[in-house]
Design an enzyme around this catalytic site. Structure first.
Site, short mmCIF file in Angstrom:
data_model
loop_
_atom_site.label_atom_id
_atom_site.label_comp_id
_atom_site.label_asym_id
_atom_site.label_seq_id
_atom_site.Cartn_x
_atom_site.Cartn_y
_atom_site.Cartn_z
N ALA A 245 -77.71 -74.13 66.03
CA ALA A 245 -78.73 -74.45 65.30
C ALA A 245 -79.12 -73.38 64.12
O ALA A 245 -79.00 -72.01 64.44
CB ALA A 245 -80.10 -74.91 65.89
N ASP A 246 -79.55 -73.41 62.99
CA ASP A 246 -79.91 -72.66 62.02
C ASP A 246 -81.33 -72.60 61.77
O ASP A 246 -81.91 -71.44 61.41
CB ASP A 246 -79.24 -72.69 60.67
CG ASP A 246 -77.95 -72.53 60.76
OD1 ASP A 246 -77.33 -71.47 60.48
OD2 ASP A 246 -76.98 -73.48 61.06
#
Length: 359
Positions: A245-246
């Site tokens: 995830a960013d």
């Protein structure tokens, strides 16, 4: 032996140029925050944790040599300004923004103290950046442990098949990895019967980088095209999908590499648990839902050419978002953090409690 993407000693930083992988392994020097901004923007370094670490260390290298700013106020102002600039290189990933906010607050607080010395402020900033590198590896190993524990508990401790997307291993972090760290932890326990990675078009982080890491680690693995994921789930008895995830926001919606959303939809249809693996620094409680996340758009040339060779018709229009948003409702396995595995709905409260205890 895991790959080393970031080489750092006090006053010196080199990063493995990921644009050249898998055919060449070349380290390039990062001498200041301008270099740091450029290698992040060009995606010579990528992955939310690595972006934050390289960004901050690039400024630490610059500060180590800086003698231009001779007062506490001038040095603090310079550091805060450069931190803000580094955030603009890749705006979707939250880790750099979180580090910038934390370090900016620290610098301003120190500068406001009477009798503060320039050397003390410089030393404290460099130490904070260096600690990020060391802490990230420990965090990743905890993510791997909790993720492996959870998946194996769901599968009655039988060997599993895992599908992952983009690159989330040693090349995207200080070492070990997040989603790929979970795969690595399963492999260490001899519980991964097979790993599958997508090629991750248009930048091919899966085929260039994840496949490279899997081969390097001697993990049994197969590369698939992005368009093959649904039939893979239908025919190969996939135990779990694990992605990185960013940015994860308050309701559990998650921004990750483009193509993640469709994987989550396919996983839901095939009853395959879908996990997001990320450190707590990727959580952004200030945004309510995924609709609030700024999505970076990349140049069209990344779609129309591969290594300088044109593969698309001239004159065609392109749309190239680098990330998409996976709704919390599709994250059926849970969100794997260094503190444990939480449901998207519980993540905000659980992390608040864990961080309070940790501090």
């Amino acid at each position: 032996m895991t790959l080393v993407a970031i080489k750092y000693t006090r006053g010196k930083l080199e990063i493995l140029d990921q644009l050249l992988l898998p055919t060449q392994s070349e380290y390039i020097p990062v001498k200041n925050s301008g270099d740091g901004w450029n290698v992040i923007k060009k995606m010579q370094v990528r992955g939310a944790p690595a972006i934050a670490i390289v960004g901050c260390l690039s400024l630490a290298v610059e500060v180590a040599e800086d003698r231009e700013h001779s007062t506490v106020g001038d040095l603090a102002h310079f550091i805060c300004d450069r931190l803000h600039h580094l955030v603009t290189a890749r705006p979707t990933a939250v880790n750099m923004a979180e580090a910038s906010k934390r370090l900016t607050t620290l610098m301003k607080d120190m500068a406001a103290e009477s009798g503060q010395r320039v050397d003390t402020l410089r030393e404290r900033f460099m130490k904070e950046c260096e600690d990020m590198l060391e802490k990230d590896i420990a965090v990743n190993k905890n993510i791997g442990k909790y993720g492996a524990d959870h998946i194996l508990a769901q599968c009655k401790n039988k060997p599993v098949k895992v599908l992952t997307h983009c690159n989330t291993g040693s090349l995207a972090t200080a070492g070990y990895g997040t989603a790929l760290g979970v795969v690595r932890a399963l492999h260490e326990r001899e519980k991964i019967s097979h790993a599958y990675c997508t090629e991750t078009r248009p930048y091919n982080q899966g085929s260039r980088l994840t496949a490279y890491e899997l081969v390097h680690e001697k993990i049994p693995a197969t590369l698939i095209c992005d368009s093959m994921a649904a039939i893979l789930m239908d025919q190969q008895d996939i135990s779990a999908v694990v992605v990185g995830a960013d940015r994860v926001v308050a309701n559990g919606d998650t921004a990750n590499k483009i193509g993640t959303y469709q994987l989550a939809i396919a996983a839901k249809h095939h009853n395959v648990p879908f996990y997001v693996a990320c450190p707590s620094t990727t959580f952004d409680p200030n945004l309510t839902s995924g609709k609030d996340i700024e999505i970076e758009e990349r140049p069209s040339g990344e779609m129309t050419s591969v290594k300088g060779i044109r593969v698309a018709a001239h004159g065609i229009n392109c749309w190239n978002p680098a990330f998409d948003i996976t709704p919390a409702s599709l994250i059926t396995g849970g969100i794997i953090t260094e503190f444990g595995v939480f449901s998207p709905a519980d993540l905000k409260a659980q992390l608040a409690d864990c961080l309070k205890t940790d501090n």
